[in-house]
Design an enzyme around this catalytic site. Structure first.
Site, short mmCIF file in Angstrom:
data_model
loop_
_atom_site.label_atom_id
_atom_site.label_comp_id
_atom_site.label_asym_id
_atom_site.label_seq_id
_atom_site.Cartn_x
_atom_site.Cartn_y
_atom_site.Cartn_z
N SER A 10 28.40 57.27 -7.83
CA SER A 10 27.28 57.26 -8.77
C SER A 10 26.91 58.68 -9.14
O SER A 10 26.52 59.48 -8.27
CB SER A 10 26.07 56.57 -8.13
N HIS A 35 30.47 55.69 -11.76
CA HIS A 35 29.32 54.77 -11.88
C HIS A 35 28.19 55.52 -12.58
O HIS A 35 27.72 56.55 -12.11
CB HIS A 35 28.90 54.31 -10.48
N ASP A 37 24.50 55.37 -13.95
CA ASP A 37 23.22 54.67 -13.78
C ASP A 37 22.26 54.99 -14.93
O ASP A 37 21.85 56.14 -15.10
CB ASP A 37 22.58 55.08 -12.46
N MET A 39 18.62 54.38 -16.46
CA MET A 39 17.26 53.94 -16.10
C MET A 39 16.29 54.32 -17.22
O MET A 39 16.40 55.40 -17.79
CB MET A 39 16.83 54.61 -14.80
N HIS A 69 25.89 50.94 -15.44
CA HIS A 69 24.92 50.05 -14.80
C HIS A 69 23.60 50.21 -15.54
O HIS A 69 22.90 51.21 -15.38
CB HIS A 69 24.80 50.46 -13.31
N MET A 71 19.92 49.63 -16.17
CA MET A 71 18.63 49.23 -15.58
C MET A 71 17.59 49.47 -16.67
O MET A 71 16.75 50.38 -16.58
CB MET A 71 18.35 50.06 -14.32
N MET A 140 22.94 44.54 -5.61
CA MET A 140 22.15 45.71 -5.22
C MET A 140 21.79 45.59 -3.75
O MET A 140 21.25 44.57 -3.32
CB MET A 140 20.86 45.79 -6.03
N ASP A 178 26.13 48.21 -4.42
CA ASP A 178 25.50 49.46 -4.88
C ASP A 178 24.20 49.69 -4.14
O ASP A 178 23.26 48.90 -4.26
CB ASP A 178 25.24 49.33 -6.40
C1 DX5 Z 1 20.16 52.83 -7.69
C2 DX5 Z 1 21.48 53.05 -8.37
C3 DX5 Z 1 22.57 53.43 -7.46
C4 DX5 Z 1 22.35 54.72 -6.70
C5 DX5 Z 1 23.17 54.66 -5.47
O1 DX5 Z 1 19.28 52.27 -8.58
O2 DX5 Z 1 21.90 51.87 -9.05
O3 DX5 Z 1 23.83 53.48 -8.16
O4 DX5 Z 1 22.66 55.86 -7.42
O5 DX5 Z 1 22.89 55.80 -4.75
P1 DX5 Z 1 23.10 55.86 -3.18
O6 DX5 Z 1 24.57 55.65 -2.93
O7 DX5 Z 1 22.63 57.21 -2.83
O8 DX5 Z 1 22.28 54.74 -2.59
ZN ZN Z 2 23.95 51.76 -9.90
#
Ligand code: DX5
Ligand code: ZN
Length: 222
Positions: A10, A35, A37, A39, A69, A71, A140, A178
């Site tokens: 990620s 990956h 992310d 947000m 991903h 969110m 998750m 994840d």
């Molecule tokens: C959280 C993300 C993850 C996060 C994982 O909302 O979707 O992808 O970056 O990070 P670690 O591996 O540090 O938990």
């Molecule tokens: Zn993620």
């Protein structure tokens, strides 16, 4: 049947000021995917990066699959924007889309692989009717929004349940996990049935990306 294992670091835990270099560095260190992310400070309480940054990674020369991903809420406009910006796989949370079937179709029409993301307590019943449209199911194992959180132990059992559902479907669907994935728990997650492993802080927070990824592969055992 379980597919070959994939490690998808990620970028949330990368140095954003050097994102292109950092992404290339984890891939050179043996990672399979990236990956990404996304947000929006609405669906989750944090704000990260959008399609322009995905395109910038492609323009920088990143050719590995980019595992986006989402969110975010709403979802559909960003599906189109990310598909145009080089995404390979797009996953979203069913709670974030009013029309889950339509969003899954949209992702595929845009030429990407499609997946649903289930929060730790989100029930599995959404999968009953969506499974024919899924290339990946992402579980998750933390509450989404931040890197560096601790793995929530009950999700291990959920992985076993989803593995059984995928096997019963006889479809090629990846099972991704994840949140809080480390060298210490990745072996158990693989045994429970996960085949695709997201890891942010455990890789980017380690001094040696290659050694950490190699240790993860060793624990996964394939
Ligand atoms: C959280 C993300 C993850 C996060 C994982 O909302 O979707 O992808 O970056 O990070 P670690 O591996 O540090 O938990
Ligand atoms: Zn993620």
């Amino acid at each position: 049947m379980k597919q070959s294992s994939v490690i998808s670091p990620s970028i949330l835990s990368a140095d954003f000021a050097r994102l292109g270099e950092e992404t290339q560095a984890v891939l050179d260190a043996g990672a399979d995917w990236v990956h990404f992310d996304v947000m929006d400070n609405h669906f989750v309480p944090n704000l990260t990066v959008g399609p322009m940054v995905c395109k910038a990674l492609r323009d920088h020369g990143i050719s590995a699959p980019i595992d986006v991903h989402l969110m975010v809420q709403p979802v559909d406009d960003l599906v189109i924007a990310f598909a145009k910006s080089g995404a390979s796989i797009i996953t979203f949370h069913p709670e974030a889309s009013i029309h889950v079937d339509r969003t899954l179709s949209l992702i595929r029409e845009q030429g990407c692989k499609a997946g649903l993301v289930l929060n730790p307590t989100t029930p599995l019943d959404v999968l009953d009717w969506a499974i024919d449209k899924l290339d990946m199911i992402l579980l998750m194992s933390v509450n989404p929004g931040f890197g560096g959180q601790k793995f929530i132990p009950y999700v291990m059992e959920k992985v076993e349940h989803v593995r059984a559902m995928i096997d019963a479907s006889e479809r090629e669907i990846r099972l991704e996990i994840d949140g809080g994935v480390t060298v210490d728990n990745i072996g158990d997650l693989a045994s429970a049935g996960a085949d695709t492993f997201v890891s942010g802080s455990a890789i980017f927070g380690s001094g040696d990306y290659a050694a950490t990824i190699a240790a993860m592969r060793n624990s996964i055992g394939d």
